[in-house]
Design a protein around this motif. Structure first.
Motif, short mmCIF file in Angstrom:
data_model
loop_
_atom_site.label_atom_id
_atom_site.label_comp_id
_atom_site.label_asym_id
_atom_site.label_seq_id
_atom_site.Cartn_x
_atom_site.Cartn_y
_atom_site.Cartn_z
N ASP A 1 0.82 -1.10 0.06
CA ASP A 1 0.14 0.05 0.06
C ASP A 1 1.07 1.32 0.01
O ASP A 1 0.55 2.12 -0.69
N LEU A 2 1.85 1.33 0.85
CA LEU A 2 2.73 2.41 0.87
C LEU A 2 3.43 2.57 -0.51
O LEU A 2 3.58 3.77 -1.02
N ALA A 3 3.83 1.56 -1.08
CA ALA A 3 4.40 1.78 -2.84
C ALA A 3 3.43 2.24 -3.62
O ALA A 3 3.86 3.11 -4.49
N ALA A 4 2.31 1.91 -3.29
CA ALA A 4 1.11 2.31 -4.25
C ALA A 4 0.84 4.22 -4.17
O ALA A 4 0.78 4.73 -4.66
N ARG A 5 1.13 4.34 -2.78
CA ARG A 5 0.78 5.72 -2.33
C ARG A 5 1.87 6.50 -2.96
O ARG A 5 1.78 7.69 -3.28
N ILE A 6 2.94 6.02 -2.72
CA ILE A 6 4.35 6.80 -3.52
C ILE A 6 4.10 6.85 -4.74
O ILE A 6 4.53 7.98 -5.25
N LYS A 7 3.43 5.93 -5.36
CA LYS A 7 3.49 6.11 -6.92
C LYS A 7 2.49 7.09 -7.22
O LYS A 7 2.73 7.97 -8.08
N ALA A 8 1.48 7.07 -6.57
CA ALA A 8 0.31 8.12 -6.69
C ALA A 8 0.67 9.66 -6.69
O ALA A 8 0.47 10.43 -7.19
N GLY A 9 1.75 9.48 -5.44
CA GLY A 9 2.16 10.93 -4.98
C GLY A 9 3.28 11.51 -5.78
O GLY A 9 3.46 12.57 -5.73
N SER A 10 4.15 10.50 -6.60
CA SER A 10 5.25 11.08 -7.21
C SER A 10 5.10 11.03 -8.38
O SER A 10 5.92 11.55 -9.35
N GLY A 11 4.03 10.12 -9.13
CA GLY A 11 3.88 9.83 -10.70
C GLY A 11 5.10 8.86 -10.95
O GLY A 11 5.13 8.93 -12.33
N ALA A 12 5.75 8.15 -10.21
CA ALA A 12 7.09 7.51 -10.73
C ALA A 12 6.79 5.91 -10.20
O ALA A 12 5.81 5.58 -9.38
N ILE A 13 7.50 5.14 -11.06
CA ILE A 13 7.67 3.72 -10.40
C ILE A 13 7.90 3.88 -8.87
O ILE A 13 8.82 4.55 -8.48
N SER A 14 7.42 3.00 -7.92
CA SER A 14 7.95 2.89 -6.47
C SER A 14 8.34 1.66 -6.09
O SER A 14 7.56 0.73 -6.39
N LEU A 15 9.23 1.65 -5.36
CA LEU A 15 9.88 0.43 -5.05
C LEU A 15 10.13 0.64 -3.41
O LEU A 15 10.83 1.71 -3.14
N THR A 16 9.85 -0.40 -2.48
CA THR A 16 10.34 -0.32 -1.25
C THR A 16 11.53 -1.25 -0.87
O THR A 16 11.80 -2.06 -1.78
N ALA A 17 12.26 -0.94 -0.01
CA ALA A 17 13.39 -1.72 0.58
C ALA A 17 12.96 -3.18 0.79
O ALA A 17 13.58 -4.27 0.20
#
Length: 246
Positions: free
Chosen positions: A96-112
């Motif tokens: 869910d955090l990865a999805a929120r980062i993607k929505a907030g940045s418009g970029a591919i999102s990856l977590t550690a």
């Protein structure tokens, strides 16, 4: 003089504000013609031992300001650079955090944490030796996180003492090598080194040579996943067998 184009990709990284090694590791592994941009994030008390509650608090903290700042470079990918902050909550929170980062940045999102799992799976490993500089409770949560993703921890090793927020980053590559060897087990198909502030990238090849097994670290796994996502070419500064899977 030959100059890089700096046009291949822009990599954004969210970094816990006391972390001293993630930025250095990303620059060591950076693909030519890419640029790496960092935004430091708070959400925890520097004077507290980084236990489960503190790391879970970091994962749940408001990063909207940090996303606005890193979005200013128009990144192609944004990395969430703290492993324990999401694995303490579990796989659903991490996704869910990865999805929120993607929505907030418009970029591919990856977590550690998600990248660790992806790296282990890319190697085809289902049984691992796990090591970290965390307190015992976080290690228990980490093993549960891996188990929820179909990965069994056959041995777990920790540093054996409480480390403050700066103590994790002060461990040497030699300390990391010893920690990894403690996590080895005959059934382990790979060795996992979790923590973005751990100087594990510098120890990967020595560990693999000693143990004869692939190693997956938080920072190395994030680089692997972003390179795979962006289609970036392999180059000489990439440590470990994991990059054979590109």
């Amino acid at each position: 003089m030959t100059h890089e184009t700096r046009t291949r990709a822009k990599i954004g990284v969210l970094v816990p504000f006391t972390n001293t090694n993630l930025e250095a590791d990303m620059m060591l592994m950076r693909c030519p013609d890419t640029t790496v941009h960092f935004q430091r994030m708070g959400g925890y008390d520097v004077d507290e031992i980084p236990g489960s509650d503190q790391m879970a608090g970091l994962g749940a903290s408001d990063i909207s300001h940090d996303l606005r700042m890193i979005s200013g470079v128009r990144p192609d990918v944004v990395l969430y650079g703290c492993t324990s902050a999401t694995l303490t909550h579990g796989p659903g929170f991490d996704a869910d955090l990865a999805a929120r980062i993607k929505a907030g940045s418009g970029a591919i999102s990856l977590t550690a944490a998600g990248s660790l799992v992806a790296g282990i799976k890319a190697l085809g490993a289902t049984k691992v030796g796990f090591s970290s500089p965390y307190l015992g409770e976080i290690n228990t949560q980490a093993m549960a996180f891996l188990a929820a993703n179909g990965i069994e921890t056959v041995k777990c090793a920790d540093i054996g003492r409480e480390l403050g927020n700066y103590g994790q980053g002060e461990l040497t590559p030699e300390d990391v090598f010893d920690l990894a060897c403690q996590a080895d087990h005959p059934k382990a198909e790979a060795i996992v080194l979790s923590c973005t502030d751990l100087r594990a990238v510098e120890a990967v090849e020595r560990i693999e040579a000693r143990l004869g097994k692939p190693v997956v670290t938080s920072n190395q796994a994030m680089m692997f996943c972003l390179m795979r996502a962006l289609g970036l070419p392999r180059h000489d500064a990439l440590p470990g067998r994991l990059f054979d899977c590109l």
